[in-house]
Design a protein around this motif. Sequence first.
Motif, mmCIF file in Angstrom:
data_model
loop_
_atom_site.group_PDB
_atom_site.id
_atom_site.type_symbol
_atom_site.label_atom_id
_atom_site.label_comp_id
_atom_site.label_asym_id
_atom_site.label_seq_id
_atom_site.Cartn_x
_atom_site.Cartn_y
_atom_site.Cartn_z
ATOM 1 N N ALA A 184 39.903 33.832 32.965
ATOM 2 C CA ALA A 184 40.357 34.569 31.691
ATOM 3 C C ALA A 184 40.843 36.049 32.431
ATOM 4 C CB ALA A 184 39.493 34.855 30.614
ATOM 5 N N VAL A 185 40.077 36.765 33.421
ATOM 6 C CA VAL A 185 40.601 37.886 33.845
ATOM 7 C C VAL A 185 42.015 37.712 34.918
ATOM 8 C CG1 VAL A 185 39.906 39.467 35.672
ATOM 9 C CG2 VAL A 185 38.352 38.976 33.595
ATOM 10 N N VAL A 186 41.837 36.552 35.481
ATOM 11 C CA VAL A 186 42.924 36.215 36.327
ATOM 12 C C VAL A 186 44.121 35.923 35.725
ATOM 13 C CG1 VAL A 186 43.750 34.490 38.088
ATOM 14 C CG2 VAL A 186 41.517 35.438 38.377
ATOM 15 N N ALA A 187 44.094 35.018 34.275
ATOM 16 C CA ALA A 187 44.965 34.715 33.557
ATOM 17 C C ALA A 187 46.031 35.963 33.091
ATOM 18 C CB ALA A 187 44.701 33.682 32.448
ATOM 19 N N PHE A 188 45.126 36.994 32.739
ATOM 20 C CA PHE A 188 45.744 38.257 32.186
ATOM 21 C C PHE A 188 46.338 38.958 33.510
ATOM 22 C CE2 PHE A 188 43.269 37.387 28.216
ATOM 23 C CZ PHE A 188 44.218 37.762 27.372
ATOM 24 N N ASN A 189 45.609 39.341 34.661
ATOM 25 C CA ASN A 189 45.950 40.117 35.604
ATOM 26 C C ASN A 189 46.680 39.738 36.499
ATOM 27 O OD1 ASN A 189 44.277 42.823 34.680
ATOM 28 N ND2 ASN A 189 42.693 41.425 34.688
ATOM 29 N N GLY A 190 46.942 38.319 36.815
ATOM 30 C CA GLY A 190 47.995 37.814 37.718
ATOM 31 C C GLY A 190 49.226 38.388 37.665
ATOM 32 N N VAL A 191 49.625 38.817 36.349
ATOM 33 C CA VAL A 191 50.973 39.317 36.067
ATOM 34 C C VAL A 191 51.332 40.451 37.079
ATOM 35 C CG1 VAL A 191 50.864 38.593 33.791
ATOM 36 C CG2 VAL A 191 50.423 41.127 34.335
ATOM 37 N N ASP A 192 50.347 41.326 37.558
ATOM 38 C CA ASP A 192 51.005 42.177 38.593
ATOM 39 C C ASP A 192 51.681 41.722 39.662
ATOM 40 O OD1 ASP A 192 48.426 40.993 39.901
ATOM 41 O OD2 ASP A 192 48.953 42.600 41.048
ATOM 42 N N ASP A 193 51.704 40.530 40.124
ATOM 43 C CA ASP A 193 52.501 39.938 41.144
ATOM 44 C C ASP A 193 53.969 40.027 40.655
ATOM 45 O OD1 ASP A 193 50.339 39.706 42.966
ATOM 46 O OD2 ASP A 193 50.128 37.778 42.632
ATOM 47 N N ALA B 242 36.154 44.518 35.275
ATOM 48 C CA ALA B 242 36.426 45.889 34.652
ATOM 49 C C ALA B 242 37.458 46.812 35.446
ATOM 50 C CB ALA B 242 35.307 46.681 34.341
ATOM 51 N N VAL B 243 37.083 47.085 36.726
ATOM 52 C CA VAL B 243 37.947 47.760 37.605
ATOM 53 C C VAL B 243 39.430 47.079 37.798
ATOM 54 C CG1 VAL B 243 38.159 48.937 39.751
ATOM 55 C CG2 VAL B 243 36.012 49.148 38.525
ATOM 56 N N ASN B 244 39.157 45.833 37.878
ATOM 57 C CA ASN B 244 40.375 44.906 38.198
ATOM 58 C C ASN B 244 41.382 45.174 37.014
ATOM 59 O OD1 ASN B 244 42.524 43.037 38.693
ATOM 60 N ND2 ASN B 244 40.983 41.397 38.369
ATOM 61 N N SER B 245 40.844 45.069 35.830
ATOM 62 C CA SER B 245 41.537 45.005 34.670
ATOM 63 C C SER B 245 41.932 46.568 34.107
ATOM 64 C CB SER B 245 40.687 44.379 33.321
ATOM 65 O OG SER B 245 40.439 43.081 33.639
ATOM 66 N N ALA B 246 41.002 47.384 34.248
ATOM 67 C CA ALA B 246 41.359 48.927 33.923
ATOM 68 C C ALA B 246 42.569 49.481 34.845
ATOM 69 C CB ALA B 246 40.156 49.724 34.100
ATOM 70 N N GLY B 247 42.464 48.779 36.082
ATOM 71 C CA GLY B 247 43.580 49.420 37.033
ATOM 72 C C GLY B 247 44.724 48.919 36.727
ATOM 73 N N ASN B 248 45.090 47.727 36.272
ATOM 74 C CA ASN B 248 46.372 47.479 35.621
ATOM 75 C C ASN B 248 46.606 48.194 34.438
ATOM 76 O OD1 ASN B 248 47.487 45.606 37.727
ATOM 77 N ND2 ASN B 248 46.652 43.775 36.627
ATOM 78 N N LEU B 249 45.664 48.069 33.531
ATOM 79 C CA LEU B 249 46.055 48.955 32.304
ATOM 80 C C LEU B 249 46.482 50.590 32.667
ATOM 81 C CD1 LEU B 249 43.925 49.026 29.095
ATOM 82 C CD2 LEU B 249 45.036 51.108 29.856
ATOM 83 N N VAL B 250 45.913 51.193 33.404
ATOM 84 C CA VAL B 250 46.347 52.573 33.761
ATOM 85 C C VAL B 250 47.603 52.317 34.604
ATOM 86 C CG1 VAL B 250 45.627 54.752 34.501
ATOM 87 C CG2 VAL B 250 43.725 53.213 33.458
ATOM 88 N N VAL C 29 49.316 45.171 28.579
ATOM 89 C CA VAL C 29 48.838 44.085 27.897
ATOM 90 C C VAL C 29 47.838 43.299 28.649
ATOM 91 C CG1 VAL C 29 49.543 41.702 27.185
ATOM 92 C CG2 VAL C 29 50.777 43.849 26.434
ATOM 93 N N ALA C 30 48.285 43.022 30.156
ATOM 94 C CA ALA C 30 47.352 42.440 30.984
ATOM 95 C C ALA C 30 46.087 43.328 31.140
ATOM 96 C CB ALA C 30 47.993 42.342 32.445
ATOM 97 N N GLY C 31 45.971 44.462 31.388
ATOM 98 C CA GLY C 31 44.799 45.071 31.616
ATOM 99 C C GLY C 31 43.795 44.913 30.209
ATOM 100 N N THR C 32 44.548 45.298 29.172
ATOM 101 C CA THR C 32 43.708 45.239 27.944
ATOM 102 C C THR C 32 43.078 43.649 27.602
ATOM 103 O OG1 THR C 32 45.172 46.885 27.023
ATOM 104 C CG2 THR C 32 43.850 45.619 25.461
ATOM 105 N N GLY C 33 43.889 42.628 28.065
ATOM 106 C CA GLY C 33 43.159 41.559 27.728
ATOM 107 C C GLY C 33 42.198 41.222 28.869
ATOM 108 N N GLY C 34 42.309 41.691 29.958
ATOM 109 C CA GLY C 34 41.099 41.763 31.010
ATOM 110 C C GLY C 34 39.997 42.316 30.648
#
Length: 389
Positions: free
Chosen positions: A220-229, A283-291, A369-374
């Motif tokens: 789930a975390v990858v499905a949200f946060n992979g959008v950074d690429d 948490a750090v992976n997801s929060a990093g994208n959110l911020v 959206v990616a960070g929040t979902g993660g």
Amino acid sequence: MWSRSFRALWSARAVSYLGDSMGLVALLLYTQGSEGEALAVALLLLAGDCVPGLFGPFTGVVGDRFDLRRVMVACELAQGAIVLSIALTTPGLPVLLLLVALRGLAAQVFQAASRSAVPSLVDDAHLARANAALGAGTYGLEALGPLVAAALIPLVGVRGVLAVDAVTFAVSALLLTLLPRLRATETHEVARGFLAASWEGVRYMAHTPVVRAVAVGFVAVVAFNGVDDVAVVFLAKDTLGGSDSAAALVYAGVGIGLAAGYPLLTRYAGRAPAIALILAGFAVNSAGNLVTGLAWAVWAALALQVIRGLGISALDVGVNTELQRTVPPGLLSRVFGNLYGAVGLAAGFSYVFGGVLLDRTDARVTFVVAGTGGLVATVLTGLALRKRR
């Protein structure tokens, strides 16, 4: 602290992944000039990353059924032969995609087997640090691959770089022969059918609460946060007004974080429970994208992506260590094959999801959206693990 066998595995993985990253640059350049260049690049990445994920339930069966040393040697030789055939024959796009997909399958079998071999080569007390050391060698040298490829291409051309990549697989296979016999499974497992054995791995993950929670949370975390690429370039250039070089620098932020995170974890990972590393990494992976979506300047986005890379290194070490300690040896390769196959598919989904979200909104919204979902996935994973444990 590390045994001769572990050092051999570390060296083999480092050389292999260095060659991988060089080969990827060469393959991307190889597709330049072909009809539908952008589509060719996208198909190449899908063939190498997502197609093998479809076979996740099957790739781990090999490592659980046969001696892990022989499996890893065979996979490296197979990958080297495939890359060398590409260098020698310069095939058209359809054949190239088929060969890249086959190489990806061999790589996935190798990854599951190499992760499964670690508990046999180091003491349990040093398991987390060993996984961090493997990550440092793998991703640290992998980051150098594009630089080495850039230096070699003017001298030997794209085909020459592919040939060098093939040689790295041969060197890796030679190093792996220094390992002892690593039979992961019980004798009765050999008699099981291939499909039955693969289904057993899926069933084990589905019915083992801790393993299920870690796997679902990771995917789930990858499905949200992979959008950074997909979104980094648009954020750096369109939103923050940076140059091409600035966009490339922000894109490199995660790699910088990984290069710093793994050596730190090699020293300190043994002091924290694996579950804590997993949740902190999520948490750090997801929060990093959110911020990052709220960043006010290119340098701020870069710093946040570096921090995110630190989180990714923590979750990688935590996930590998927890599974190596929890899953029976005779199922470990199947669990790793299933998990990282699903993660590859989640990344592919995230690329598509990120592209659609970018078209409908903008880069800031996409990151938020990616960070929040993660983060939501992280909280749910933490609750599930607390309840199960």
